[in-house]
Structures are given as C-alpha cells and as structure tokens.
Design a protein around this motif. Structure first.
Motif, short mmCIF file in Angstrom:
data_model
loop_
_atom_site.label_atom_id
_atom_site.label_comp_id
_atom_site.label_asym_id
_atom_site.label_seq_id
_atom_site.Cartn_x
_atom_site.Cartn_y
_atom_site.Cartn_z
N PHE A 47 -21.40 64.09 9.97
CA PHE A 47 -22.48 63.44 10.70
C PHE A 47 -23.78 63.76 9.96
N PRO A 48 -24.77 62.88 10.01
CA PRO A 48 -26.04 63.14 9.31
C PRO A 48 -26.68 64.46 9.75
N ARG A 49 -27.36 65.10 8.81
CA ARG A 49 -28.04 66.36 9.09
C ARG A 49 -29.32 66.11 9.87
N ARG A 50 -29.65 67.04 10.73
CA ARG A 50 -30.91 66.95 11.47
C ARG A 50 -32.06 67.40 10.57
N HIS A 51 -33.26 66.98 10.92
CA HIS A 51 -34.46 67.31 10.15
C HIS A 51 -35.43 68.06 11.05
N ALA A 52 -35.98 69.16 10.54
CA ALA A 52 -36.96 69.94 11.30
C ALA A 52 -38.27 69.17 11.36
N LEU A 53 -38.77 68.97 12.56
CA LEU A 53 -40.05 68.28 12.76
C LEU A 53 -41.16 69.27 13.06
N SER A 54 -40.78 70.43 13.56
CA SER A 54 -41.69 71.55 13.80
C SER A 54 -40.79 72.77 13.95
N GLU A 55 -41.37 73.90 14.36
CA GLU A 55 -40.56 75.11 14.53
C GLU A 55 -39.47 74.94 15.58
N ALA A 56 -39.79 74.25 16.65
CA ALA A 56 -38.86 74.16 17.76
C ALA A 56 -38.31 72.75 17.98
N ARG A 57 -38.62 71.82 17.09
CA ARG A 57 -38.24 70.42 17.32
C ARG A 57 -37.54 69.88 16.09
N PHE A 58 -36.47 69.13 16.32
CA PHE A 58 -35.80 68.47 15.22
C PHE A 58 -35.37 67.08 15.66
N GLY A 59 -35.04 66.26 14.68
CA GLY A 59 -34.60 64.90 14.99
C GLY A 59 -33.70 64.37 13.89
N TYR A 60 -33.15 63.23 14.14
CA TYR A 60 -32.25 62.58 13.19
C TYR A 60 -32.90 61.29 12.72
N ARG A 61 -32.82 61.01 11.42
CA ARG A 61 -33.38 59.75 10.90
C ARG A 61 -32.56 58.59 11.45
N THR A 62 -33.26 57.62 11.97
CA THR A 62 -32.61 56.45 12.54
C THR A 62 -31.71 55.76 11.52
N SER A 63 -32.18 55.63 10.29
CA SER A 63 -31.40 54.94 9.26
C SER A 63 -30.08 55.67 8.97
N GLU A 64 -30.11 56.99 9.00
CA GLU A 64 -28.89 57.77 8.74
C GLU A 64 -27.89 57.64 9.88
N VAL A 65 -28.39 57.64 11.11
CA VAL A 65 -27.51 57.49 12.28
C VAL A 65 -26.92 56.08 12.27
N LYS A 66 -27.75 55.07 11.98
CA LYS A 66 -27.25 53.69 11.92
C LYS A 66 -26.17 53.54 10.85
N ALA A 67 -26.40 54.15 9.67
CA ALA A 67 -25.42 54.08 8.59
C ALA A 67 -24.11 54.75 9.01
N TRP A 68 -24.21 55.89 9.70
CA TRP A 68 -23.02 56.58 10.17
C TRP A 68 -22.26 55.70 11.15
N MET A 69 -22.99 55.06 12.06
CA MET A 69 -22.35 54.18 13.05
C MET A 69 -21.66 52.99 12.35
N GLU A 70 -22.31 52.44 11.33
CA GLU A 70 -21.69 51.33 10.59
C GLU A 70 -20.42 51.80 9.87
N SER A 71 -20.44 53.02 9.34
CA SER A 71 -19.25 53.53 8.65
C SER A 71 -18.10 53.74 9.62
#
Length: 75
Positions: A47-71
């Motif tokens: 599954f796509p890796r999460r990205h740190a947005l701050s010390e306590a917050r992270f998120g997933y790039r929409t494009s990476e999640v969409k690509a994973w879903m397409e795969s």
C-alpha cells in the motif's frame, strides 16, 4: 458577497492540478479497509506510504491511493 470556489473531492476529481493529501479516515472510507489493515499493508509494501505533514499529522497522496485502487481492479 465574494464568490466561493468549489473545492473538488480529491478522490473523484479528474483534475491533476493539485495532488492533495487524504486523511487516514478518508483513505479508509474510499478503500473500505480499516486503519490497521492499511498500516499492515503499508509495512509489507502493498500500500502507498504515508507522508508526514507535521509532527503529529500524516496523510496519503490522493494520486498514490487512486493508483493503488486502479491496480486492485486489474488484480
């Protein structure tokens, strides 16, 4: 009154202008996977890796999640 711009949903939008980040809860919603399952798959490289947005917050790039879903559609 000033015109408000519509903010497109990062999952359903066809716009490639901004590669937004999704919160883990949104990723769970669109993939129908639980957070523990996503973390497990992430650690296994399935599954796509999460990205740190701050010390306590992270998120997933929409494009990476969409690509994973397409795969998954092809699997």
């Amino acid at each position: 009154m000033a015109d408000k711009k519509q903010i497109k949903d990062p999952v359903t939008s066809d716009s490639d202008e901004v590669d937004a980040f999704m919160k883990p809860s949104k990723v769970c919603e669109v993939t129908t996977l639980s957070e523990p399952t996503i973390r497990r798959k992430e650690k296994l490289g399935e599954f796509p890796r999460r990205h740190a947005l701050s010390e306590a917050r992270f998120g997933y790039r929409t494009s990476e999640v969409k690509a994973w879903m397409e795969s998954r559609k092809r699997a």
